[in-house]
Design a protein around this motif. Structure first.
Motif, PDB file in Angstrom:
ATOM      1  N   THR A   4       0.833  -1.195   0.000  1.00 57.81           N
ATOM      2  CA  THR A   4       0.000   0.000   0.000  1.00 57.81           C
ATOM      3  C   THR A   4       0.869   1.246   0.000  1.00 57.81           C
ATOM      4  O   THR A   4       1.845   1.324   0.739  1.00 57.81           O
ATOM      5  CB  THR A   4      -0.909   0.042   1.250  1.00 57.81           C
ATOM      6  OG1 THR A   4      -1.658  -1.163   1.296  1.00 57.81           O
ATOM      7  CG2 THR A   4      -1.857   1.232   1.195  1.00 57.81           C
ATOM      8  N   ALA A   5       0.523   2.192  -0.828  1.00 57.24           N
ATOM      9  CA  ALA A   5       1.202   3.486  -0.824  1.00 57.24           C
ATOM     10  C   ALA A   5       0.207   4.536  -0.392  1.00 57.24           C
ATOM     11  O   ALA A   5      -0.858   4.666  -0.985  1.00 57.24           O
ATOM     12  CB  ALA A   5       1.733   3.821  -2.212  1.00 57.24           C
ATOM     13  N   THR A   6       0.505   5.227   0.706  1.00 58.86           N
ATOM     14  CA  THR A   6      -0.409   6.243   1.207  1.00 58.86           C
ATOM     15  C   THR A   6       0.383   7.487   1.572  1.00 58.86           C
ATOM     16  O   THR A   6       1.420   7.402   2.197  1.00 58.86           O
ATOM     17  CB  THR A   6      -1.152   5.732   2.458  1.00 58.86           C
ATOM     18  OG1 THR A   6      -1.764   4.486   2.132  1.00 58.86           O
ATOM     19  CG2 THR A   6      -2.214   6.713   2.913  1.00 58.86           C
ATOM     20  N   ARG A   7      -0.103   8.630   1.190  1.00 62.43           N
ATOM     21  CA  ARG A   7       0.593   9.844   1.587  1.00 62.43           C
ATOM     22  C   ARG A   7      -0.388  10.963   1.917  1.00 62.43           C
ATOM     23  O   ARG A   7      -0.404  11.481   3.010  1.00 62.43           O
ATOM     24  CB  ARG A   7       1.545  10.310   0.489  1.00 62.43           C
ATOM     25  CG  ARG A   7       2.371  11.514   0.949  1.00 62.43           C
ATOM     26  CD  ARG A   7       3.339  11.927  -0.126  1.00 62.43           C
ATOM     27  NE  ARG A   7       2.665  12.487  -1.284  1.00 62.43           N
ATOM     28  CZ  ARG A   7       3.297  12.949  -2.352  1.00 62.43           C
ATOM     29  NH1 ARG A   7       4.609  12.879  -2.418  1.00 62.43           N
ATOM     30  NH2 ARG A   7       2.642  13.447  -3.358  1.00 62.43           N
ATOM     31  N   THR A   8      -1.227  11.274   0.955  1.00 59.22           N
ATOM     32  CA  THR A   8      -1.994  12.507   1.097  1.00 59.22           C
ATOM     33  C   THR A   8      -3.184  12.369   2.038  1.00 59.22           C
ATOM     34  O   THR A   8      -3.717  11.292   2.238  1.00 59.22           O
ATOM     35  CB  THR A   8      -2.499  12.970  -0.274  1.00 59.22           C
ATOM     36  OG1 THR A   8      -3.099  14.243  -0.116  1.00 59.22           O
ATOM     37  CG2 THR A   8      -3.524  12.032  -0.852  1.00 59.22           C
ATOM     38  N   THR A  57      -0.161   9.607  -4.693  1.00 56.26           N
ATOM     39  CA  THR A  57       1.044   8.835  -4.358  1.00 56.26           C
ATOM     40  C   THR A  57       1.733   8.319  -5.620  1.00 56.26           C
ATOM     41  O   THR A  57       1.095   8.095  -6.646  1.00 56.26           O
ATOM     42  CB  THR A  57       0.701   7.628  -3.457  1.00 56.26           C
ATOM     43  OG1 THR A  57      -0.208   6.780  -4.155  1.00 56.26           O
ATOM     44  CG2 THR A  57       0.105   8.071  -2.141  1.00 56.26           C
ATOM     45  N   SER A  58       3.022   8.120  -5.469  1.00 62.03           N
ATOM     46  CA  SER A  58       3.800   7.538  -6.564  1.00 62.03           C
ATOM     47  C   SER A  58       4.447   6.246  -6.081  1.00 62.03           C
ATOM     48  O   SER A  58       4.932   6.178  -4.946  1.00 62.03           O
ATOM     49  CB  SER A  58       4.874   8.521  -7.031  1.00 62.03           C
ATOM     50  OG  SER A  58       5.756   8.816  -5.974  1.00 62.03           O
ATOM     51  N   THR A  59       4.413   5.249  -6.917  1.00 59.47           N
ATOM     52  CA  THR A  59       4.944   3.930  -6.537  1.00 59.47           C
ATOM     53  C   THR A  59       5.850   3.411  -7.651  1.00 59.47           C
ATOM     54  O   THR A  59       5.512   3.535  -8.834  1.00 59.47           O
ATOM     55  CB  THR A  59       3.780   2.931  -6.312  1.00 59.47           C
ATOM     56  OG1 THR A  59       2.968   3.417  -5.250  1.00 59.47           O
ATOM     57  CG2 THR A  59       4.296   1.544  -5.967  1.00 59.47           C
ATOM     58  N   ALA A 231       6.465   4.821  -2.433  1.00 60.82           N
ATOM     59  CA  ALA A 231       6.633   3.388  -2.115  1.00 60.82           C
ATOM     60  C   ALA A 231       7.465   2.737  -3.211  1.00 60.82           C
ATOM     61  O   ALA A 231       7.387   3.145  -4.375  1.00 60.82           O
ATOM     62  CB  ALA A 231       5.269   2.713  -2.014  1.00 60.82           C
ATOM     63  N   ARG A 232       8.272   1.776  -2.813  1.00 59.57           N
ATOM     64  CA  ARG A 232       9.082   1.018  -3.779  1.00 59.57           C
ATOM     65  C   ARG A 232       8.887  -0.469  -3.509  1.00 59.57           C
ATOM     66  O   ARG A 232       8.906  -0.895  -2.347  1.00 59.57           O
ATOM     67  CB  ARG A 232      10.573   1.360  -3.615  1.00 59.57           C
ATOM     68  CG  ARG A 232      10.963   2.707  -4.185  1.00 59.57           C
ATOM     69  CD  ARG A 232      12.432   3.009  -3.875  1.00 59.57           C
ATOM     70  NE  ARG A 232      12.842   4.251  -4.503  1.00 59.57           N
ATOM     71  CZ  ARG A 232      13.565   4.320  -5.621  1.00 59.57           C
ATOM     72  NH1 ARG A 232      13.964   3.218  -6.216  1.00 59.57           N
ATOM     73  NH2 ARG A 232      13.903   5.487  -6.129  1.00 59.57           N
ATOM     74  N   GLY A 238       6.699 -13.554  -8.971  1.00 56.28           N
ATOM     75  CA  GLY A 238       5.267 -13.274  -9.076  1.00 56.28           C
ATOM     76  C   GLY A 238       4.676 -12.479  -7.933  1.00 56.28           C
ATOM     77  O   GLY A 238       3.469 -12.232  -7.912  1.00 56.28           O
ATOM     78  N   ARG A 239       5.531 -12.074  -6.986  1.00 55.72           N
ATOM     79  CA  ARG A 239       4.967 -11.345  -5.826  1.00 55.72           C
ATOM     80  C   ARG A 239       5.727 -10.051  -5.581  1.00 55.72           C
ATOM     81  O   ARG A 239       6.906  -9.946  -5.911  1.00 55.72           O
ATOM     82  CB  ARG A 239       5.049 -12.223  -4.584  1.00 55.72           C
ATOM     83  CG  ARG A 239       4.187 -13.449  -4.714  1.00 55.72           C
ATOM     84  CD  ARG A 239       3.946 -14.106  -3.388  1.00 55.72           C
ATOM     85  NE  ARG A 239       2.919 -15.151  -3.563  1.00 55.72           N
ATOM     86  CZ  ARG A 239       1.926 -15.330  -2.722  1.00 55.72           C
ATOM     87  NH1 ARG A 239       1.770 -14.539  -1.684  1.00 55.72           N
ATOM     88  NH2 ARG A 239       1.053 -16.295  -2.924  1.00 55.72           N
ATOM     89  N   LEU A 240       5.037  -9.110  -4.953  1.00 60.60           N
ATOM     90  CA  LEU A 240       5.683  -7.852  -4.607  1.00 60.60           C
ATOM     91  C   LEU A 240       6.364  -8.012  -3.249  1.00 60.60           C
ATOM     92  O   LEU A 240       5.749  -8.453  -2.272  1.00 60.60           O
ATOM     93  CB  LEU A 240       4.638  -6.730  -4.517  1.00 60.60           C
ATOM     94  CG  LEU A 240       4.017  -6.290  -5.838  1.00 60.60           C
ATOM     95  CD1 LEU A 240       2.932  -5.245  -5.597  1.00 60.60           C
ATOM     96  CD2 LEU A 240       5.069  -5.735  -6.793  1.00 60.60           C
ATOM     97  N   VAL A 241       7.644  -7.640  -3.202  1.00 61.67           N
ATOM     98  CA  VAL A 241       8.397  -7.744  -1.955  1.00 61.67           C
ATOM     99  C   VAL A 241       9.112  -6.411  -1.717  1.00 61.67           C
ATOM    100  O   VAL A 241       9.376  -5.656  -2.658  1.00 61.67           O
ATOM    101  CB  VAL A 241       9.430  -8.898  -1.973  1.00 61.67           C
ATOM    102  CG1 VAL A 241       8.732 -10.231  -2.132  1.00 61.67           C
ATOM    103  CG2 VAL A 241      10.433  -8.688  -3.109  1.00 61.67           C
ATOM    104  N   ALA A 242       9.434  -6.153  -0.478  1.00 63.40           N
ATOM    105  CA  ALA A 242      10.169  -4.917  -0.158  1.00 63.40           C
ATOM    106  C   ALA A 242      11.586  -5.027  -0.708  1.00 63.40           C
ATOM    107  O   ALA A 242      12.191  -6.109  -0.640  1.00 63.40           O
ATOM    108  CB  ALA A 242      10.203  -4.721   1.332  1.00 63.40           C
ATOM    109  N   PRO A 243      12.121  -3.938  -1.238  1.00 55.61           N
ATOM    110  CA  PRO A 243      13.468  -4.001  -1.823  1.00 55.61           C
ATOM    111  C   PRO A 243      14.550  -4.110  -0.735  1.00 55.61           C
ATOM    112  O   PRO A 243      14.332  -3.706   0.378  1.00 55.61           O
ATOM    113  CB  PRO A 243      13.596  -2.688  -2.595  1.00 55.61           C
ATOM    114  CG  PRO A 243      12.573  -1.782  -2.035  1.00 55.61           C
ATOM    115  CD  PRO A 243      11.495  -2.623  -1.435  1.00 55.61           C
TER     116      PRO A 243
END
Lengths: 243, 269
Positions: A4-8, A57-59, A231-232, A238-243
């Motif tokens: 999830t990317a949240t900012r505003t 937000t930008s991801t 967020a990065r 096949g999955r999103l993981v933290a860098p």
């Protein structure tokens, strides 16, 4: 893994109209359990991917070649369908609400394709504005604004097949932003761009985020990016993981 | 924002785009007119060399075949949308149509219009050349009626292009079959000789597509050829073909696009 990317916290009137108090429909872009497999014998290229992007937000999503970044963007753009799961913009899906979905989303595919070689820049932008169903009274102004914002005034009457790769990329980016979408999906947008072009792209993205739009940028890991993202993520197996 | 006016503008934008691309190839029209002149010359002398049963004079067969030659370009243009789809897939511009609010189905219908309208112009020029250079006798009092008849024929012809466009999208090979289909239709459609000369099974095939009644109607209106069926019957057949084939072809196109989206190959070629 749910990304999830949240900012505003500030919500513009347009976005507020979309909000309906339903968690499944209250985000500009959501990917829920998105899976895609190219062959039964192969592992899925996307495996239950979860992603939620909030207003303004930008991801960035990176990953090695062939990990499924483009597939993810194509699904988010409504170009192809996942085997399971769904992409939604404010709860609207490309299958059930195609027209509305495509009005809210804009996608810059990787590469240098998608332009009519024998049309001029102005004709190309005008054509895109019309099939984007922009109101007739706004079309000329949008075309001129795009020529101005993306520094293509001198190229306006030049045919695409007589332009450099960098100039073509600038035109493709102009087409992506000229419809004033709420969700922008960029696949390797820096391809062929010089420093000026990259700066123009940056300004366009700043404008998008300032009006509380959403950016999803995919490019290979290792590419140097001057831009800060909210967020990065990395796409691995096949999955999103933290860098 | 996306009312009928915006859709009409998008339709016209596709037409204008195709016209711009066409005009960027400067010698195409001249080349196609030369082809028409050579075809007319060939059949002009064939009509004088060979007595064709059922035609009282060489002029009457020449008039018959000139209309057929003019309609061959219309026949080709019907199927050209499949090739146009292939070109859009190769150039990556089909992706843009997919991503537009106007959408791929309406875009493909709009894409099929320019080739057809252009072929009508080419057909008119072919008839004009026949009249000016070879003494073709046009039946001027009914020539204007050929325009609405052509409009009706267009509605019956468009589905063929859309079906082959759907094949191109789903199999990536749709344009391959067009050449033999065009050859077959030009035989059973009676473009070069009367359908009544064909064997029984081929005459049945002539009844199963709209090119035969369209050719008959236009021949009657343009050069006053005798009719094998009444004008009303031929027009009713054209209306029937349009009413049945248009929805079917649009449905097939939608299914082909959905199939490509599911497989993930929609923009590949």
């Amino acid at each position: 893994m749910s990304a999830t990317a949240t900012r505003t916290t500030v919500r513009p009137p347009l976005a507020a109209e979309h909000r309906r108090g339903d968690p499944a429909r209250d985000f500009p872009l959501t990917l829920r359990g998105v899976s895609k497999r190219w062959s039964k014998k192969q592992a899925p290229v996307l495996d239950e991917v979860e992603l939620t992007l909030d207003l303004g937000t930008s991801t960035w999503i990176g990953g090695r070649n062939g990990t499924g970044k483009t597939t993810l963007l194509r699904i988010a753009a409504g170009l192809i369908e996942p085997d399971r799961g769904r992409a939604a913009v404010w709860g609207y899906t490309p299958r059930e609400n195609r027209g509305r979905y495509q009005r809210l989303v804009s996608f810059l595919p990787a590469g240098d394709r998608g332009l009519y070689a024998r049309l001029t820049v102005r004709r190309q932008l005008g054509f895109w504005a019309r099939i984007a169903l922009i109101p007739g009274s706004e079309i000329d102004a949008r075309v001129e604004a795009a020529l101005d914002a993306f520094a293509m005034g001198e190229l306006a009457d030049r045919r695409v097949d007589r332009m450099s790769m960098g100039q073509r990329q600038r035109l493709r980016i102009a087409m992506t932003f000229m419809t004033e979408p709420e969700v922008v999906l960029l696949d390797e947008p820096l391809t062929s761009l010089d420093a000026d072009g990259a700066e123009i792209l940056d300004r366009a993205i700043d404008g998008l985020l300032a009006r509380h739009g959403v950016l999803l940028w995919c490019s290979p890991s290792g590419e140097e990016l001057a831009r800060e993202f909210d967020a990065r993520w990395l796409l691995e197996r096949g999955r999103l993981v933290a860098p | 924002m996306s009312g009928p006016r915006a859709s009409a503008r998008a339709f016209l934008a596709v037409l204008r785009r195709d016209l711009s691309v066409y005009l960027s190839y400067r010698f195409r029209l001249a080349s196609q007119l030369l082809t028409a002149v050579f075809s007319l010359t060939l059949f002009y002398y064939v009509s004088r060399l060979v007595h064709v049963s059922g035609f009282p004079s060489p002029e009457s067969y020449f008039a018959f075949v000139v209309v057929g030659i003019a309609l061959v370009s219309v026949l080709y243009s019907c199927f050209s949308v499949a090739e146009l789809v292939r070109q859009e897939l190769v150039a990556g511009t089909f992706e843009r149509l997919m991503l537009s609010p106007f959408g791929p189905v309406r875009s493909l219908v709009a894409m099929s219009l320019f080739p057809l309208l252009y072929s009508f112009v080419l057909a008119a020029l072919t008839l004009g050349i026949g009249w000016a250079l070879f003494g073709l006798q046009l039946h001027w009092s009914t020539v204007p009626l050929s325009v609405p008849a052509m409009g009706l024929a267009l509605l019956a012809f468009i589905p063929f292009g859309l079906i082959f466009a759907a094949l191109t999208i789903s199999t990536k090979q749709g344009s391959v079959g067009t050449s033999w289909v065009i050859a077959l239709i030009s035989i059973v459609g009676g473009l070069y000789f009367p359908v009544s000369l064909l064997p029984g099974w081929a005459q049945t095939a002539a009844e199963l597509q709209p090119f035969t009644p369209a050719t008959e109607v236009l021949r009657h209106l343009l050069v006053n050829s005798p009719q094998e069926t009444t004008i009303a019957t031929a027009l009713a057949k054209l209306t029937g073909f349009a009413a049945v084939l248009l929805p079917l072809s649009l449905f097939g196109l939608q299914r082909a696009i959905r199939f490509g989206q599911r497989r993930g190959t929609i923009i590949e070629y």
